[in-house]
Scaffold this motif. Structure first.
Motif, PDB file in Angstrom:
ATOM      1  N   VAL A 126       0.856  -1.179   0.000  1.00 44.14           N
ATOM      2  CA  VAL A 126       0.000   0.000   0.000  1.00 44.14           C
ATOM      3  C   VAL A 126       0.893   1.231   0.000  1.00 44.14           C
ATOM      4  O   VAL A 126       1.781   1.369   0.836  1.00 44.14           O
ATOM      5  N   ARG A 127       0.689   2.112  -0.986  1.00 44.16           N
ATOM      6  CA  ARG A 127       1.498   3.319  -1.089  1.00 44.16           C
ATOM      7  C   ARG A 127       0.823   4.451  -0.324  1.00 44.16           C
ATOM      8  O   ARG A 127       1.482   5.269   0.299  1.00 44.16           O
ATOM      9  N   ARG A 163      -7.791   4.352   6.299  1.00 46.68           N
ATOM     10  CA  ARG A 163      -6.848   4.349   7.398  1.00 46.68           C
ATOM     11  C   ARG A 163      -7.571   4.190   8.736  1.00 46.68           C
ATOM     12  O   ARG A 163      -7.032   3.624   9.675  1.00 46.68           O
ATOM     13  N   ALA A 164      -8.816   4.692   8.795  1.00 47.68           N
ATOM     14  CA  ALA A 164      -9.561   4.607  10.049  1.00 47.68           C
ATOM     15  C   ALA A 164      -9.812   3.159  10.454  1.00 47.68           C
ATOM     16  O   ALA A 164      -9.907   2.850  11.644  1.00 47.68           O
ATOM     17  N   VAL A 165      -9.890   2.240   9.465  1.00 47.32           N
ATOM     18  CA  VAL A 165     -10.122   0.841   9.829  1.00 47.32           C
ATOM     19  C   VAL A 165      -8.830   0.037   9.822  1.00 47.32           C
ATOM     20  O   VAL A 165      -8.868  -1.189   9.871  1.00 47.32           O
ATOM     21  N   GLY A 166      -7.688   0.703   9.746  1.00 49.01           N
ATOM     22  CA  GLY A 166      -6.444  -0.012   9.986  1.00 49.01           C
ATOM     23  C   GLY A 166      -5.553  -0.246   8.790  1.00 49.01           C
ATOM     24  O   GLY A 166      -4.562  -0.945   8.895  1.00 49.01           O
ATOM     25  N   VAL A 167      -5.878   0.328   7.619  1.00 46.23           N
ATOM     26  CA  VAL A 167      -4.975   0.195   6.482  1.00 46.23           C
ATOM     27  C   VAL A 167      -3.848   1.205   6.665  1.00 46.23           C
ATOM     28  O   VAL A 167      -4.106   2.383   6.876  1.00 46.23           O
ATOM     29  N   GLY A 216       2.641   0.810   3.472  1.00 44.35           N
ATOM     30  CA  GLY A 216       3.611  -0.262   3.566  1.00 44.35           C
ATOM     31  C   GLY A 216       3.003  -1.617   3.882  1.00 44.35           C
ATOM     32  O   GLY A 216       3.698  -2.609   3.947  1.00 44.35           O
ATOM     33  N   MET A 217       1.681  -1.646   4.068  1.00 38.56           N
ATOM     34  CA  MET A 217       0.998  -2.912   4.348  1.00 38.56           C
ATOM     35  C   MET A 217       0.876  -3.694   3.039  1.00 38.56           C
ATOM     36  O   MET A 217       0.839  -3.113   1.962  1.00 38.56           O
ATOM     37  N   ARG A 218       0.791  -5.017   3.127  1.00 35.83           N
ATOM     38  CA  ARG A 218       0.601  -5.782   1.901  1.00 35.83           C
ATOM     39  C   ARG A 218      -0.820  -5.617   1.417  1.00 35.83           C
ATOM     40  O   ARG A 218      -1.734  -5.425   2.215  1.00 35.83           O
ATOM     41  N   ARG A 219      -0.975  -5.701   0.079  1.00 32.16           N
ATOM     42  CA  ARG A 219      -2.290  -5.459  -0.497  1.00 32.16           C
ATOM     43  C   ARG A 219      -3.340  -6.405   0.072  1.00 32.16           C
ATOM     44  O   ARG A 219      -4.461  -6.016   0.389  1.00 32.16           O
ATOM     45  N   ARG A 220      -2.931  -7.674   0.228  1.00 28.15           N
ATOM     46  CA  ARG A 220      -3.901  -8.675   0.682  1.00 28.15           C
ATOM     47  C   ARG A 220      -4.402  -8.344   2.089  1.00 28.15           C
ATOM     48  O   ARG A 220      -5.577  -8.417   2.386  1.00 28.15           O
ATOM     49  N   CYS A 277     -10.142  -3.875   4.980  1.00 26.77           N
ATOM     50  CA  CYS A 277     -11.135  -2.946   4.472  1.00 26.77           C
ATOM     51  C   CYS A 277     -11.647  -3.479   3.129  1.00 26.77           C
ATOM     52  O   CYS A 277     -11.210  -3.054   2.068  1.00 26.77           O
ATOM     53  N   PRO A 278     -12.540  -4.475   3.179  1.00 26.81           N
ATOM     54  CA  PRO A 278     -12.932  -5.162   1.940  1.00 26.81           C
ATOM     55  C   PRO A 278     -13.654  -4.259   0.950  1.00 26.81           C
ATOM     56  O   PRO A 278     -13.645  -4.529  -0.247  1.00 26.81           O
ATOM     57  N   GLU A 279     -14.307  -3.192   1.461  1.00 24.84           N
ATOM     58  CA  GLU A 279     -15.082  -2.376   0.528  1.00 24.84           C
ATOM     59  C   GLU A 279     -14.210  -1.353  -0.204  1.00 24.84           C
ATOM     60  O   GLU A 279     -14.686  -0.654  -1.087  1.00 24.84           O
TER      61      GLU A 279
END
Lengths: 542, 237
Positions: free
Chosen positions: A42-43, A50-54, A57-61, A67-69
């Motif tokens: 994640v760039r 971000r509010a739900v934790g993304v 530098g996190m992996r896309r999966r 945050c599935p939506e």
């Protein structure tokens, strides 16, 4: 010696740029992905994501799981740079010297304009309003920080909110920096080391004696110690750039295509830095200038935290050219930017701030680095001839077959295996992998062959992994003389790979076979694979 | 007084111990055998190659067959033989000579559909090649083959190139000249149409360890002949 600096920061710039292009993304959480080596990271992520934790530098999966939506879009550096040109022009209305760090972040000297506009606060508010209106939405997320020195101004911008700039009073930089964690130095290795040394904040680092830091960390130590004390990252001894170090190229006929100019810029960047290096100098800030066929003159200054490398400089030139030549941000009609009216006739790189090069530590035995550079140049040239992917190095990784055990990594990428060969200290379990010796020729896909028993029937394997007959003859076009009688064999080793996935499932059986190829070939050893009733030679021990 | 031993921390014992003469066995041996062994170690581990030393030493039984035990920089070596007879292994052993001297090697693979296939990287590592200093270029078109090999010879010490069919003599001669000029080694894998400093041919060999239905491949007998300035037929196991 620090300059009073203002910093304009637009958080999550990749998301802002993407949303400007596609307004449908305004309503949904968005994250932008980029490829780093073999991984997708994640760039940038929108505030909702971000509010739900993304996080960055996190992996896309992982991000999709959090945050599935969210909508995932590809990073587009050219679009980011192009859109940021709007911001740069809005700031340029206040002061001629705007220094771009990267798309999303730029800085300007505030001494003159803040006198004119009545103080840092008033200037900050006006810049914020102008930038927000240039972006087309008065509520755009634009943060302004003003402080002594660029680094402190960047921190101040992070403290600012969307309505008011954050101003650090002159001389208060050290106190302002002190509570920040060392992670803001943007060097994870260094930050982790400082934390382990018991120095979790910039204040702790600033309290150390300067000579001790210099003795332990060298020139780099002096740099971050200065930053922690709220002094500018600027080098202590500024060397005035020699005037004859300007590199320029005239483009005849005028060029309007970004890739064509960027190609010229790449050579220019290399030459400039090479000539600087000859004088023992390195460049931290460069002005990119261009002239168009209608006599317009364009100039923009870019800076870099560390010393600019040819690749980094060429990348910045390309971003800037994107902004100038493809100025239209949206695909539709837009009054966003008045772009250049014609092709470029001249491109010039002017070193704006140069520092003494600290030099590079050569290999202990000498000569090594020169050979490395020569090899690098030759391979880059071949990549130009054959394509980026065609020049590779091999990484040995875990796998069952000879083809699976190699990963071909394009030259210049990180040499990381996809599957581990060894987990902790144990060799990972790859049942069915053949031990040494290894085949020197790998055929992927396998070359079609006929493996038959003594009666001439094709050898196949039952569901229980038993062969229908002993292999007696192997024929294949790649063997000398077309193959021959089997002298020795071992197997079959049945494999049932990815049985849980109906699309990727592969069932087969392998033999190691030595074939007598007659007078011309002698004994030839190879690995034969039988899959879905068809045989193939997978590897030859050449 | 005790003799000074460099690099050792040492403890002073009582007079009777320290005064005892050193046993003769521990004195450095100066005989010819020890000297030869030392030379072999020095040749293998030397960290840099002096300008005057233009030879890359090749290890193992293949090295023993080559004149002066190695390949000369600036020379062209033709390696040929039927598929499966071991010509790739010989070429990889030569590439290992470059990488173990701290230099770079490259392989130009044809990547054609008729398939001589690609290099097995594990076999390369087994032959002694340092994989992080080995580049593999996939050159599918025979037209560009000459340009690619020439570009590689400019910067890389040893280039193993699978010769495409119907290579023009002029192109081949140009590459020989380029290798000589750049002090690089060109290892031509396949039918090399022009002169070469050394020609290595692999003939029919044998394998050991595999019986009908049992065992695994263990060892091979390579049948290698080297033709280089008067050197005749030789055989390595």
């Amino acid at each position: 010696m620090t300059t009073r600096t203002g910093c304009v920061w637009c958080p999550d710039w990749p998301v802002v740029a993407a949303r400007r292009r596609d307004p449908a993304l305004q309503a949904v959480p968005v994250f932008v992905r980029e490829r780093v080596g073999a991984r997708e990271l994640v760039r940038a992520a929108s505030a909702e994501a971000r509010a739900v934790g993304v996080t960055r530098g996190m992996r896309r999966r992982e991000a999709e799981a959090q945050c599935p939506e969210a909508v995932c879009i590809d990073a587009d550096e050219a679009l980011e740079a192009r859109t940021f040109e709007l911001v740069a022009r809005a700031v340029e209305a206040f002061t001629p010297r705007v220094v771009l760090d990267r798309p999303g972040l730029c800085a300007f000297a505030t001494r003159g304009p803040s006198r004119y506009f009545g103080g840092d606060d008033a200037l900050g508010v006006r810049v914020q309003q102008e930038v927000a209106s240039a972006l087309g939405d008065p509520k755009s997320d634009v943060r302004i920080g003003i402080a002594d020195g660029g680094f402190t101004a960047r921190l101040a911008a992070r403290r600012a909110d969307t309505t008011a700039p954050y101003v650090v009073e002159p001389g208060a930089s050290a106190a302002f920096c002190a509570p920040w964690p060392v992670a803001v130095l943007d060097d994870p290795d260094l930050a982790s080391l400082l934390v382990r040394l018991g120095l979790p904040t910039l204040g702790d680092v600033a309290a150390l004696p300067a000579d001790a830091v210099l003795a332990r960390f060298g020139a780099d130590g002096r740099r971050f110690h200065d930053l922690a004390r709220g002094l500018d990252a600027g080098p202590p001894v500024l060397v005035t750039p020699p005037p004859d170090l300007v590199e320029q190229t005239e483009l005849d006929p005028p060029v309007a295509r970004v890739d064509a100019v960027a190609f010229a810029a790449k050579g220019l960047a290399g030459r400039l830095l090479f000539r600087l290096a000859e004088r023992g100098l390195a460049c931290t800030r460069v002005v990119i200038e261009a002239e168009t066929e209608h006599g317009e003159r364009l100039a923009r200054c870019w800076r870099h935290d560390r010393v600019l490398t040819p690749a980094a400089l060429a990348e910045r030139v390309r971003w800037q050219l994107d902004g100038w030549l493809l100025g239209r941000v949206d695909d539709g009609a837009d009054e966003d930017l008045d772009t250049t009216t014609g092709g470029l006739t001249l491109l010039r790189l002017v070193p704006d701030e140069v520092v003494p090069a600290d030099g590079r530590q050569l290999g202990f035995w000498g000569g090594d680095q020169a050979a490395h550079d020569r090899a690098d140049r030759a391979l880059a040239r071949v990549q130009g001839l054959l394509g980026y992917d065609a020049v590779t190095t091999a990484v040995v990784q875990g796998g069952r077959t000879a083809a699976e055990q190699i990963r071909w990594v394009p030259w210049g990428d990180a040499r990381e295996p996809e599957r581990p060969l060894v987990v902790d200290t144990f060799p990972a379990a790859w049942p069915g992998a053949l031990p040494a010796p290894f085949p020197a020729r790998v055929l992927d896909p396998p070359a079609p062959a006929q493996l038959s028993d003594e009666h001439g029937n094709a050898v196949v394997v039952t569901g229980r992994g038993e062969q229908s007959g002993d292999p007696a003859r192997l024929e294949c076009a790649v063997l000398p003389g077309g193959g021959g009688a089997v002298r020795g064999w071992a197997g079959p080793w049945a494999s049932d790979v990815r049985w849980w996935d109906p699309l990727a499932r592969r069932r087969g059986a392998r033999w190691q076979v030595v074939v007598d190829c007659g007078a011309a070939g002698g004994d030839v050893a190879c690995v034969v694979l039988v899959e879905a009733g068809r045989a193939g030679v997978e590897a030859i021990y050449d | 007084m005790l003799p000074h031993l460099p690099g050792r921390t040492y403890v002073r014992y009582g007079r009777s111990v320290s005064a005892a003469p050193l046993p003769a066995r521990t004195l450095p041996r100066r005989d010819a055998e020890a000297r030869a062994r030392l030379h072999a170690v020095a040749a293998r581990t030397q960290p840099f190659v002096a300008a005057g030393d233009r030879r890359l030493p090749v290890r193992g039984p293949i090295g023993a067959l080559l004149p002066a035990g190695g390949v000369q920089r600036g020379s062209t070596i033709a390696v040929g033989g039927a598929p499966g007879s071991g010509s790739t292994t010989v070429a990889l052993t030569l590439a290992a000579a470059a990488t173990s001297a701290g230099e770079w090697a490259a392989i130009v693979d044809p990547a054609d559909s008729l398939g001589r296939g690609t290099i097995g990287a594990r076999a390369a590592a087994e032959a002694g090649v340092e994989l992080d200093r080995l580049a593999v270029a996939r050159c599918a078109s025979a037209d560009r083959w000459g340009a690619v090999v020439a570009a590689l010879l400019d910067g890389i010490t040893l280039v193993v190139a699978a010769v495409p069919p119907r290579l023009r003599l002029g192109d081949a001669r140009r590459l020989v000249a380029r290798a000589r000029e750049r002090s690089a080694v060109l290892v031509a894998l396949g039918d090399w149409p022009v002169e070469a400093a050394m020609r290595v041919h692999t003939g029919p060999g044998g394998w050991r360890g595999l019986d009908a239905g049992s065992g695994l491949l263990e060892a091979r007998d390579l049948n290698v002949s080297v033709e280089a300035k008067g050197r005749g037929f030789a055989r390595a196991g």
